[in-house]
Scaffold this motif. Structure first.
Motif, PDB file in Angstrom:
ATOM      1  N   PHE A  90      11.197  21.116  40.203  1.00  0.00           N
ATOM      2  CA  PHE A  90      10.255  22.219  40.080  1.00  0.00           C
ATOM      3  C   PHE A  90      10.046  22.579  38.617  1.00  0.00           C
ATOM      4  CE2 PHE A  90       9.711  27.011  40.297  1.00  0.00           C
ATOM      5  CZ  PHE A  90       8.343  26.926  40.501  1.00  0.00           C
ATOM      6  N   GLU A  92       8.862  24.913  36.622  1.00  0.00           N
ATOM      7  CA  GLU A  92       8.392  26.297  36.724  1.00  0.00           C
ATOM      8  C   GLU A  92       7.552  26.723  35.527  1.00  0.00           C
ATOM      9  OE1 GLU A  92      10.234  30.774  37.534  1.00  0.00           O
ATOM     10  OE2 GLU A  92      11.555  29.055  37.196  1.00  0.00           O
ATOM     11  N   TYR A 105       9.296  29.002  43.323  1.00  0.00           N
ATOM     12  CA  TYR A 105      10.134  27.905  43.816  1.00  0.00           C
ATOM     13  C   TYR A 105      10.087  27.817  45.342  1.00  0.00           C
ATOM     14  CZ  TYR A 105      14.150  24.997  44.889  1.00  0.00           C
ATOM     15  OH  TYR A 105      14.956  24.011  45.387  1.00  0.00           O
ATOM     16  N   TRP A 108       6.990  26.103  46.368  1.00  0.00           N
ATOM     17  CA  TRP A 108       7.132  24.697  46.001  1.00  0.00           C
ATOM     18  C   TRP A 108       7.976  23.954  47.042  1.00  0.00           C
ATOM     19  CZ3 TRP A 108       5.892  21.187  42.092  1.00  0.00           C
ATOM     20  CH2 TRP A 108       6.729  20.075  41.956  1.00  0.00           C
TER      21      TRP A 108
END
Length: 327
Positions: A90, A92, A105, A108
């Protein structure tokens, strides 16, 4: 690129209360419903074998099935994308910098899970369709239709890019297409890694297909016993051959992957075999029933003797065939 050009990317980057996120969920739900209906149509829980798997298919159908499995795997983007996103992780900072606080997250992770589940389900339904089809043309038509359904998320993204689904979806699709993400070499999902993942998936599907093919070759999907009632009014000596006939998986004279049925009586033994040259199922009093047939079905290519009961059979008397219905 990190984000594929499909509606699952909307799910990753768009806020939950937004039109693009709603579109991504609608596409996912629609695909799931259609694939579920297709799978349900191929499953009959009332049968001993719940799937409508043909008792056997011709060699040309087996070849088409093999290539269909390969094409299904190598054209499956969702499953490979889920592997890629899971492998990369991830990012971010990069995503929030480009798309704002709608990225998280949890979204995701859920998107990756949905990608994986959708890809697996699409492949499973495709495999079910492949193993339950016994004609090449039907296989190609059904396979094309299910591949179209599996690609609806890509279609939704392209329609958004063209502006057919509103300016909000178009704007986000253009941003996703323009998004560039630089990652370290150790986290790149290289073509070699993608090929390795595809080959593992392909081996799993081919192994499943081979299990079904093996079952067809050993007569697993055939009726193990068939009761036959001959009409003695057409030929009196046939009445004594009525009774139960048992599956014999030896191909013998019947040709490639053709089974036969043998009477389990101690006297008046009869044989049902498929005659490749004349394309009929034949009944005779010896193992060479194709050469000395007493009765035969209509011309057919079916591997299922029981299916011939729905059409006429012909008893041979004075070298002339007379039609009758076999029960």
């Amino acid at each position: 690129t990190l984000l594929d050009h499909d509606t699952f990317s909307f799910m990753i980057v768009a806020p939950v209360r937004s039109i693009p996120f709603l579109l991504s969920m609608l596409v996912l739900v629609f695909k799931t419903i259609v694939l579920t209906l297709i799978a349900a149509d191929m499953i009959d829980t009332g049968d001993a074998v719940p799937l409508s798997i043909p008792v056997m298919v011709a060699i040309e159908v087996q070849i088409a099935q093999f290539f269909a499995v390969c094409i299904a795997v190598f054209s499956q983007n969702d499953l490979i994308t889920s592997f890629k996103l899971w492998y990369i992780g991830f990012p971010e900072d990069s995503l929030k910098k480009e798309f704002g606080d709608g990225v998280s997250y949890s979204k995701w992770a859920i998107s990756v899970f949905f990608l994986f589940a959708d890809g697996c389900f699409s492949l499973i339904v495709t495999l079910l369709l492949i193993i339950t089809t016994d004609e090449v043309v039907s296989l190609l038509l059904n396979f094309t239709a299910i591949e179209f359904v599996a690609a609806l998320d890509e279609l939704g993204f392209e329609l958004s890019m063209q502006g057919f689904l509103g300016w909000t979806n178009q704007f986000l699709a253009e941003r996703i297409r323009a998004f560039e993400f630089e990652m370290g070499s150790e986290r790149k999902f290289t073509p070699y890694k993608k090929l390795s993942a595809l080959l593992m998936i392909l081996l799993c599907l081919l192994a499943s297909w081979a299990v079904v093919l093996r079952g067809q070759n050993i007569g697993y999907y055939h009726a193990k016993n068939i009761y036959v009632q001959f009409d003695g009014s057409l030929r009196s000596d046939l009445a004594g051959y009525s009774g139960v006939y048992t599956l014999d998986i030896r191909t013998g004279e019947s040709g490639y992957n053709r089974i036969r049925y043998i009477s389990n009586k101690e006297t008046n033994n009869g044989f049902f075999s498929y005659c490749q040259d004349s394309e009929v199922w034949a009944f005779g009093m010896s193992e060479k029933s194709c050469e000395n047939m007493l009765a035969h079905s209509e011309s057919t290519s079916t591997f299922d003797l029981a299916a011939t009961s729905e059409s006429n059979w012909y008893v041979i008397e004075n070298d002339s065939p007379r039609a009758f219905e076999m029960e």
